[in-house]
Design a protein around this motif. Structure first.
Motif, PDB file in Angstrom:
ATOM      1  N   LYS A   1       0.814  -1.218   0.000  1.00  0.00           N
ATOM      2  CA  LYS A   1       0.000   0.000   0.000  1.00  0.00           C
ATOM      3  C   LYS A   1       0.846   1.266   0.000  1.00  0.00           C
ATOM      4  O   LYS A   1       1.710   1.450   0.862  1.00  0.00           O
ATOM      5  CB  LYS A   1      -0.893   0.011   1.250  1.00  0.00           C
TER       6      LYS A   1
ATOM      7  N   ARG B   1      -6.524   5.718  -2.746  1.00  0.00           N
ATOM      8  CA  ARG B   1      -5.341   5.069  -3.319  1.00  0.00           C
ATOM      9  C   ARG B   1      -5.707   3.802  -4.060  1.00  0.00           C
ATOM     10  O   ARG B   1      -5.103   3.466  -5.080  1.00  0.00           O
ATOM     11  CB  ARG B   1      -4.335   4.745  -2.203  1.00  0.00           C
ATOM     12  N   GLY B   2      -6.695   3.084  -3.527  1.00  0.00           N
ATOM     13  CA  GLY B   2      -7.125   1.834  -4.157  1.00  0.00           C
ATOM     14  C   GLY B   2      -7.495   2.062  -5.612  1.00  0.00           C
ATOM     15  O   GLY B   2      -6.974   1.398  -6.512  1.00  0.00           O
TER      16      GLY B   2
ATOM     17  N   GLU C   1     -16.903  -5.361   3.962  1.00  0.00           N
ATOM     18  CA  GLU C   1     -16.212  -4.091   4.196  1.00  0.00           C
ATOM     19  C   GLU C   1     -17.203  -3.092   4.767  1.00  0.00           C
ATOM     20  O   GLU C   1     -18.196  -2.757   4.148  1.00  0.00           O
ATOM     21  CB  GLU C   1     -15.607  -3.557   2.889  1.00  0.00           C
TER      22      GLU C   1
ATOM     23  N   ASP D   1      -7.856  -0.064   6.919  1.00  0.00           N
ATOM     24  CA  ASP D   1      -7.294   1.227   6.531  1.00  0.00           C
ATOM     25  C   ASP D   1      -7.537   2.145   7.728  1.00  0.00           C
ATOM     26  O   ASP D   1      -8.454   1.896   8.517  1.00  0.00           O
ATOM     27  CB  ASP D   1      -8.005   1.753   5.279  1.00  0.00           C
TER      28      ASP D   1
HETATM   29  P1  GDP Z   1      -7.850   3.884   0.048  1.00  0.00           P
HETATM   30  O1  GDP Z   1      -8.383   3.539  -1.318  1.00  0.00           O
HETATM   31  O2  GDP Z   1      -6.783   4.939  -0.027  1.00  0.00           O
HETATM   32  O3  GDP Z   1      -8.925   4.224   1.012  1.00  0.00           O
HETATM   33  O4  GDP Z   1      -7.093   2.555   0.559  1.00  0.00           O
HETATM   34  P2  GDP Z   1      -7.611   1.303   1.424  1.00  0.00           P
HETATM   35  O5  GDP Z   1      -6.585   0.985   2.418  1.00  0.00           O
HETATM   36  O6  GDP Z   1      -8.981   1.530   1.942  1.00  0.00           O
HETATM   37  O7  GDP Z   1      -7.619   0.126   0.367  1.00  0.00           O
HETATM   38  C1  GDP Z   1      -8.526   0.089  -0.716  1.00  0.00           C
HETATM   39  C2  GDP Z   1      -9.108  -1.292  -0.887  1.00  0.00           C
HETATM   40  O8  GDP Z   1      -8.079  -2.263  -1.044  1.00  0.00           O
HETATM   41  C3  GDP Z   1      -9.934  -1.782   0.296  1.00  0.00           C
HETATM   42  O9  GDP Z   1     -11.237  -1.278   0.279  1.00  0.00           O
HETATM   43  C4  GDP Z   1      -9.876  -3.290   0.091  1.00  0.00           C
HETATM   44  O10 GDP Z   1     -10.898  -3.697  -0.796  1.00  0.00           O
HETATM   45  C5  GDP Z   1      -8.523  -3.527  -0.575  1.00  0.00           C
HETATM   46  N1  GDP Z   1      -7.596  -4.092   0.423  1.00  0.00           N
HETATM   47  C6  GDP Z   1      -6.826  -3.410   1.290  1.00  0.00           C
HETATM   48  N2  GDP Z   1      -6.190  -4.275   2.113  1.00  0.00           N
HETATM   49  C7  GDP Z   1      -6.589  -5.540   1.761  1.00  0.00           C
HETATM   50  C8  GDP Z   1      -6.312  -6.879   2.246  1.00  0.00           C
HETATM   51  O11 GDP Z   1      -5.576  -7.084   3.219  1.00  0.00           O
HETATM   52  N3  GDP Z   1      -6.908  -7.916   1.601  1.00  0.00           N
HETATM   53  C9  GDP Z   1      -7.731  -7.708   0.549  1.00  0.00           C
HETATM   54  N4  GDP Z   1      -8.289  -8.757  -0.050  1.00  0.00           N
HETATM   55  N5  GDP Z   1      -8.033  -6.493   0.079  1.00  0.00           N
HETATM   56  C10 GDP Z   1      -7.473  -5.416   0.674  1.00  0.00           C
END
Ligand code: GDP
Ligand code: MN
Length: 413
Positions: A65, A73-74, A126, A232
Motif C-alpha cells: 500500500k 489510493r485503491g 467491508e 485502513d
Molecule cells: P484507500 O483507497 O486509499 O482508502 O485505501 P484502502 O486501504 O482503503 O484500500 C482500498 C481497498 O483495497 C480496500 O477497500 C480493500 O478492498 C482492498 N484491500 C486493502 N487491504 C486488503 C487486504 O488485506 N486484503 C484484501 N483482499 N483487500 C485489501
C-alpha cells in the motif's frame, strides 16, 4: 445578486487557519494498535528490498500500500494485493516512486516515498467507522455504515440514511449501548459483536486521547471467522493540541505538505495557496476573507493569502513577502493591513526592506489603516519605490486587479 461572497473562501479560511496535521496510514494504525483496535500485521518499507523482507516475515503474499496523505489510493493504483514474493516485489517496484493521482491529491499527484506491507486477510464484509468533530453540537460524532470500502463518499451523498450516527459524550466516551446499537445496525453478526464493540470504543478512546479532529477506519472489515480489523486508517490531529503530544507532533511528514506552506509555518505565518493571480498579504483571518471577497468583487482572483497575524515584526513581513513572491502565479500584490498591534510604520518599514532586498518586479498595492498611519505613509513615500497606496478596500481591490491584468504599469521597481 451575483454570488460573489464565496463560501469556498470562508471554508478555506476557517478550516485551514486551524489546519489539522495529517499522518500516514501506518502511523495511524500504530496509534490504533496501542489502544487495542485490531490491525493487520505489517510494517512500513522504504525500498523494494525492505518490502520483500517484510512480506517474507509475513509468510509470502502481502498487500502493498502506497503511503501518502490522501485517500482513494485503491482506485488510483496505490494498493495491490500480491499473492507471492515475486508479486510483492513487482508491486513494490511499481508503487514506490510513482506519482499517485487520486480524487484527494492535487491534480499533479503525490510522490510515493514509502509503502505499508501487510498480511492479507480474508475479507467477508467491508464496513465503515468514522469519528468527526461536529461543530453544530460541539461534540464528536461516531458514524458507522454497512456500505464501507471505496465508495463511502458516494453513499454519504446519495444515501445519507445508510450512515448511522451517535453523539459521543466527551466525559463518557462511546457507551456500550451506543456501540452495540451501531454494531447491530451495520449488520455485524452476533458472534462478532463483542469484538466490534471493543474496537469502536477503543477507536473513540484513541481519538479523544490523541486530540484528533478525525479518525476513520474504511474499510473496517469482518473476516470469515468473525473477527474485525481496521484495514485502513486515517487520523487527523488538532495542531492546536500538538504541544501536549510531542510523540504525535514528531509524526509530521513535510514532504506531504505544500513547500511554501511549510516555509511560512517556520516563521509563524499562515500561507494558503489558491489558484488566481493576486498575492494577498493581510493580518487576521477575517480580513483575509474580506480581502478575497472584494478581489473577486472587483473581477479578480487571489493567488494565495498570507496571514501575518496580529503582531508581526518587520522581519516577518520580509519573510512573508519572500514567500508570497516565490509563487510564480502572482502578478500583483495587495497588502491589506489594519494597524493595531502591528503598526502601519512597522509594516511600511518591512515592506520597503523587502522591496530593497528582493528586487520586487510586480506591482504592489497597499491599503493600510490604523495606528501610526501617517508615519507609515511617509515611509512608503520616501522609500523611492513606486508603491500604489490605495484609499480604502474597494479602491485597493480595483487597483490590484487592474495591475494584475497589466492594465496599469503600477509599481514596477
Ligand atoms: P484507500 O483507497 O486509499 O482508502 O485505501 P484502502 O486501504 O482503503 O484500500 C482500498 C481497498 O483495497 C480496500 O477497500 C480493500 O478492498 C482492498 N484491500 C486493502 N487491504 C486488503 C487486504 O488485506 N486484503 C484484501 N483482499 N483487500 C485489501
Ligand atoms: Mn480506505
Amino acid at each position: 445578486m451575483e454570488k460573489i461572497f464565496s463560501n469556498r473562501y470562508f471554508s478555506i479560511v476557517t478550516q485551514r487557519t486551524k489546519t489539522p496535521m495529517k499522518i500516514h496510514e501506518y502511523q495511524a494504525k500504530a496509534i490504533l494498535a496501542k489502544y487495542n483496535v485490531p490491525v493487520p500485521r505489517g510494517e512500513v518499507a522504504l525500498t523494494v528490498e525492505e518490502a520483500v523482507a517484510v512480506a517474507e516475515k509475513l509468510g509470502g503474499g502481502a498487500v502493498v500500500k502506497a503511503q501518502i496523505h490522501a485517500g482513494g489510493r485503491g482506485k488510483g493504483g496505490g494498493v495491490k494485493v500480491a499473492r507471492d514474493l515475486d508479486a510483492v516485489k513487482a508491486a513494490a517496484e511499481k508503487i514506490l516512486g510513482m506519482t499517485l493521482i487520486t480524487h484527494q491529491t492535487s491534480p499533479e499527484g503525490q510522490l510515493v516515498r514509502s509503502l505499508l506491507v501487510e498480511e492479507m486477510l480474508p475479507i467477508e464484509k467491508e464496513l465503515y467507522l468514522g469519528i468527526v468533530l461536529d461543530r453544530a453540537s460541539s461534540s464528536l460524532i461516531f458514524m458507522a455504515s454497512a456500505a464501507g470500502g471505496m465508495e463511502i463518499e458516494e453513499v454519504a451523498h446519495d444515501n445519507p440514511d445508510a450512515i448511522l450516527k451517535e453523539t459521543i459524550d466527551p466525559g463518557l466516551g462511546l457507551q456500550d449501548y451506543q456501540a452495540r446499537k451501531l454494531a447491530f445496525g451495520i449488520g455485524i453478526p452476533a458472534p462478532a459483536v463483542n469484538g466490534a464493540v471493543a474496537a469502536m470504543k477503543a477507536l473513540v478512546k484513541a481519538c479523544l486521547e490523541s486530540d484528533a479532529t478525525l479518525a476513520e477506519i474504511n474499510p473496517f472489515i469482518l473476516t470469515k471467522d468473525n473477527k474485525v480489523y481496521a484495514l485502513d486508517a486515517k487520523i487527523n490531529l488538532d495542531d492546536n493540541a500538538l504541544f501536549r503530544h510531542k510523540d504525535l507532533a514528531a509524526l509530521r511528514d513535510i514532504y506531504e505538505e505544500d513547500p511554501l506552506e511549510v516555509e511560512a509555518s517556520k516563521y509563524g505565518l499562515n500561507y494558503i495557496k489558491l489558484d488566481g493571480n493576486v498575492g494577498c498579504m493581510v493580518n487576521g483571518a477575517g480580513l483575509a476573507m474580506g480581502t478575497m471577497d472584494i478581489i473577486k468583487y472587483a473581477g479578480g482572483s487571489p493567488a494565495n493569502f498570507l496571514d501575518v497575524g496580529g503582531g508581526a515584526n518587520a522581519e516577518q513581513i520580509k519573510n512573508a513577502f519572500r514567500i508570497l513572491l516565490s509563487d510564480t502565479a502572482v502578478k500583483a500584490v495587495l497588502i491589506n493591513v489594519f494597524g493595531g498591534i502591528l503598526r502601519c510604520d512597522t509594516l511600511a518599514n518591512g515592506v520597503v526592506a523587502a522591496a530593497r532586498d528582493l528586487n520586487i518586479q510586480v506591482p504592489i498595492v497597499i491599503r493600510m489603516e490604523g495606528t501610526n498611519l501617517e508615519q507609515g505613509r511617509k515611509v512608503l513615500e520616501e522609500s523611492g519605490f513606486n508603491f500604489t497606496v490605495a484609499d480604502g478596500m474597494k479602491d485597493a481591490a480595483e487597483k490590484v486587479v487592474a495591475a494584475a491584468l497589466g492594465a496599469v504599469g503600477g509599481g514596477k521597481q
